[in-house]
Design an enzyme around this catalytic site. Structure first.
Site, PDB file in Angstrom:
ATOM      1  N   VAL A  84       0.668  -1.032  -0.089  1.00 38.66           N
ATOM      2  CA  VAL A  84      -0.042   0.044  -0.071  1.00 38.66           C
ATOM      3  C   VAL A  84       0.878   1.322   0.059  1.00 38.66           C
ATOM      4  CG1 VAL A  84      -1.985  -1.028   0.951  1.00 38.66           C
ATOM      5  CG2 VAL A  84      -0.167   0.025   2.556  1.00 38.66           C
ATOM      6  N   SER A 162      -6.723   4.438  14.746  1.00 42.05           N
ATOM      7  CA  SER A 162      -6.441   3.802  16.366  1.00 42.05           C
ATOM      8  C   SER A 162      -6.575   5.054  17.509  1.00 42.05           C
ATOM      9  CB  SER A 162      -5.034   3.455  16.414  1.00 42.05           C
ATOM     10  OG  SER A 162      -4.535   3.360  17.760  1.00 42.05           O
ATOM     11  N   TYR A 175       3.693   6.194  14.602  1.00 35.67           N
ATOM     12  CA  TYR A 175       2.205   5.539  14.361  1.00 35.67           C
ATOM     13  C   TYR A 175       1.100   6.464  14.947  1.00 35.67           C
ATOM     14  CZ  TYR A 175      -0.979   1.680  15.250  1.00 35.67           C
ATOM     15  OH  TYR A 175      -2.209   1.037  15.238  1.00 35.67           O
ATOM     16  N   SER A 178       0.652   9.062  12.237  1.00 38.42           N
ATOM     17  CA  SER A 178      -0.097   8.440  11.107  1.00 38.42           C
ATOM     18  C   SER A 178      -1.516   8.153  11.262  1.00 38.42           C
ATOM     19  CB  SER A 178       0.754   7.071  10.720  1.00 38.42           C
ATOM     20  OG  SER A 178       0.313   6.128  11.571  1.00 38.42           O
ATOM     21  N   LYS A 179      -1.901   7.772  12.474  1.00 40.36           N
ATOM     22  CA  LYS A 179      -3.193   7.532  12.830  1.00 40.36           C
ATOM     23  C   LYS A 179      -3.844   8.750  12.957  1.00 40.36           C
ATOM     24  CE  LYS A 179      -2.849   2.931  12.312  1.00 40.36           C
ATOM     25  NZ  LYS A 179      -3.871   2.004  11.283  1.00 40.36           N
TER      26      LYS A 179
END
Ligand code: CAA
Length: 279
Positions: A84, A162, A175, A178-179
């Protein structure tokens, strides 16, 4: 019961509804963890599924066999390999789904990775890799899917973000960013999709329309969590009012709810499934 006990799973193994009958869903990272639970849940509601995976062909084929043995030969499921973080793979996979299923009604952007490190130890590559898969990958998938959905005037895009994107976490700067980015992306696409349909005079009062939403799971009992040191898992558990980790199926049921035609009035929203964490 152990907080990560696999016996706690509530996997559907039969058709239990028909609210997605005739619909085609593409789920990235769809052969294990939350993605596999989402595929099963969509199939249990009558959808055909296209499961994306990045590398493990044997595991992907095993997942397909399990689906067929649990739901019967009528299940229409396909596998699609792709990375992806590569826009050309994303466009090719959407093309494959359209070719093999004839349409794409539901895109679930679930593929995601972690490279957990304290910020002081996080390399530029650790940062870039996580952003490329989780955030850029979501955009690269959504772009061709939305083009098709806009042509047809209907569709559902659901991002699996998340709780970390809402509240941050020690050791997860990449992370979390990004979330959190996925939540902004959700809202921008939700507004654009509605704007485009309205401008084309294709917004119907009782139509299916195009919606874009995000689910924000808490700590889910998957392989990702197994990599978290036990002492940190214990600490996290004490912060969850429900006193246990989330089951993948508990995220999946929200996804199939949002995917239904009748959820047409819900767009640009963030759906927490986190056992009451961070209320
Ligand atoms: N929450 C609270 N405290 C944490 C923590 C967290 N998430 N992560 C680390 N800590 C604490 C540790 O308990 C430790 O505390 P003590 O000194 O009191 O024992 C301290 O921070 C330092 O941790 P380490 O000794 O483990 O330091 P390290 O440099 O060896 O490793 C780390 C750091 C890589 C961040 C490691 O602690 C780690 O992997 N933490 C887990 C990160 C995490 O929660 N990841 C979630 C993965 S699941 C997921 O991401 C899915 C989702 O959407 C929720």
């Amino acid at each position: 019961m152990d907080a990560l006990d696999p016996k706690s799973d509530q996997r559907p193994t039969a058709m239990v509804g028909d609210k997605l009958s005739g619909r085609v869903a593409l789920v990235t990272g769809g052969i294990r963890g939350i993605g596999a639970a989402i595929c099963r849940s969509l199939v249990s509601q009558g959808a055909s599924v296209a499961a994306g995976y990045s590398a493990n062909r044997d595991r992907a084929e095993q997942f397909l066999k399990e689906l067929e043995s649990d739901f019967g030969a009528d299940v229409h499921a396909t596998l699609h390999q792709g990375n992806v973080s590569k826009p050309e793979d994303c466009r090719r996979v959407v093309g494959e789904v359209l070719e093999q299923h004839g349409r794409l009604d539901i895109l679930v952007n679930n593929a995601g990775i972690t490279i957990d490190k304290m910020t002081a130890k996080m390399s530029v590559e650790d940062w870039d890799t996580v952003l490329a898969v989780n955030l850029s990958g979501s955009f690269y998938m959504a772009q061709p899917a939305l083009e098709h959905m806009v042509e047809r005037g209907t569709g559902r895009i659901i991002f699996v973000s998340s709780v970390i994107g809402e509240h941050g976490n020690v050791g997860q700067a990449n992370y979390a960013a990004s979330k959190a980015g996925m939540i902004g992306l959700t809202k921008a696409l939700a507004k654009e999709a509605a704007f485009i349909l309205k401008r084309a005079d294709r917004m119907e009062d009782d139509g299916v329309g195009i919606t874009v939403n995000t689910v924000t799971p808490g700590f889910v009992a998957t392989e990702m969590l197994e990599h978290v040191p036990q002492k940190v898992q214990d600490r996290i558990l004490t912060q969850i009012p429900m006193g246990r980790f989330c089951r993948p199926e508990e995220v999946a049921r929200v996804v199939h709810f949002l995917a239904a035609d009748a959820s047409a009035y819900i767009t640009g929203q963030v759906w927490g499934v986190n056992g009451g964490l961070e209320m």
